[in-house]
Motif scaffolding. Structure first.
Motif, short mmCIF file in Angstrom:
data_model
loop_
_atom_site.label_atom_id
_atom_site.label_comp_id
_atom_site.label_asym_id
_atom_site.label_seq_id
_atom_site.Cartn_x
_atom_site.Cartn_y
_atom_site.Cartn_z
N ASP A 23 17.04 -57.98 23.00
CA ASP A 23 18.17 -57.94 24.11
C ASP A 23 18.41 -59.69 23.65
OD1 ASP A 23 19.04 -59.67 26.64
OD2 ASP A 23 18.42 -57.49 26.93
N ASP A 31 18.10 -62.86 26.74
CA ASP A 31 16.74 -62.94 26.55
C ASP A 31 16.36 -63.86 25.27
OD1 ASP A 31 16.31 -61.53 28.46
OD2 ASP A 31 15.22 -59.92 27.53
N TYR A 70 20.47 -62.98 32.77
CA TYR A 70 21.04 -61.72 33.60
C TYR A 70 22.87 -61.58 33.13
CZ TYR A 70 16.84 -61.49 35.58
OH TYR A 70 15.73 -61.24 36.11
N LYS A 102 22.62 -57.69 31.60
CA LYS A 102 21.37 -56.55 32.39
C LYS A 102 22.61 -55.56 33.38
CE LYS A 102 17.88 -58.40 30.73
NZ LYS A 102 18.55 -59.80 30.00
#
Length: 249
Positions: A83, A86, A117, A120
């Motif tokens: 990700d 992240d 985020y 996400k």
């Protein structure tokens, strides 16, 4: 806060990567463009001068994990690697490199949440400035992503390839999870479904003004027997844009 200083450090950071590699150049351009889009949205939302600078810095740094992702894995696929949001947070906040870009730490929590985020499918319950800036970067990232997909990728839409679960969620105007994609046609719907997850009418205004969404739509190659479904897909998209989100924070 000093955006120009942060931008200078960012440009120096990117110099560590292969400048002949198309994806590195693409991610650099994307980061700079999203920074400018964040400033535009912040202005339209009547934020303070300092908040506009904060918005630009978030835009500048939101994808910084992409560069290491591509260097290590040779691709920009979160589904097949890590990700990238992240990874951005690990570099900036766990390893402390955020101080390379900005001296003040008063906005660290807002920046970390916004960067973590921005990509996400779901966002935790947030309030106030944290919710504001998370919502802003999610919107402006999508605005430029449409242009990226239009100019650097080629998609073909075939009705017979569309997974029914994906189509059902699309018709219900739900953001789509890329993990559910079984075909390239599913991927087309997943990208188009970004418009179901905008947070501000001002963001949709910017999307329309950039022509990025229309550009992406125009680049999709539609098979001859898929025109009927494609027309319905387009109608859902443009109805969503025209209706707006009427979001209140």
């Amino acid at each position: 806060m000093d955006y120009e200083r942060a931008k200078e450090v960012f440009n120096q950071y990117v110099e560590n990567y292969d400048q002949k590699e198309e994806m590195i150049i693409l991610k650099k351009k994307h980061s700079l463009e999203v920074a400018n889009l964040m400033a535009e949205l912040a202005f339209r939302l009547n934020l303070s001068k300092e908040e506009i600078i904060l918005a630009k810095i978030i835009g500048l740094l939101h994808d910084i994990g992409r560069f290491e992702q591509f260097r290590i894995y040779g691709k920009l696929s979160d589904k097949k690697t890590v990700d990238h949001a992240d990874q951005s947070c690990i570099y900036l906040f766990e390893e402390g490199h955020i101080r390379d870009f900005i001296e003040e730490d008063k906005y660290d929590k807002i920046m970390e949440l916004a960067i973590k985020y921005h990509n996400k499918l779901e966002v935790p319950s947030l309030t106030g400035k944290e919710k504001l800036f998370v919502s802003m970067i999610r919107d402006m990232d999508k605005v430029d992503i449409f242009k990226q997909y239009a100019t650097h990728y080629h998609y073909v839409f075939k009705a017979e390839e569309v997974t029914q679960t994906v189509l059902k969620n699309f018709k219900e105007r739900k953001p789509l999870d890329i993990k559910e994609n079984k075909s390239k046609s599913d991927a087309v719907l997943s990208i188009l479904a970004f418009i179901f997850d905008f947070n501000f009418d001002e963001s949709l205004d910017i999307l329309v003004e950039t022509d990025n969404f229309d550009l992406f739509i125009s680049t999709i190659e539609v098979s001859e027997d898929s025109e009927k479904l494609w027309q319905k897909v387009r109608e859902v998209c443009y109805d969503t844009i025209n209706e707006g989100v009427h979001h209140e924070l």
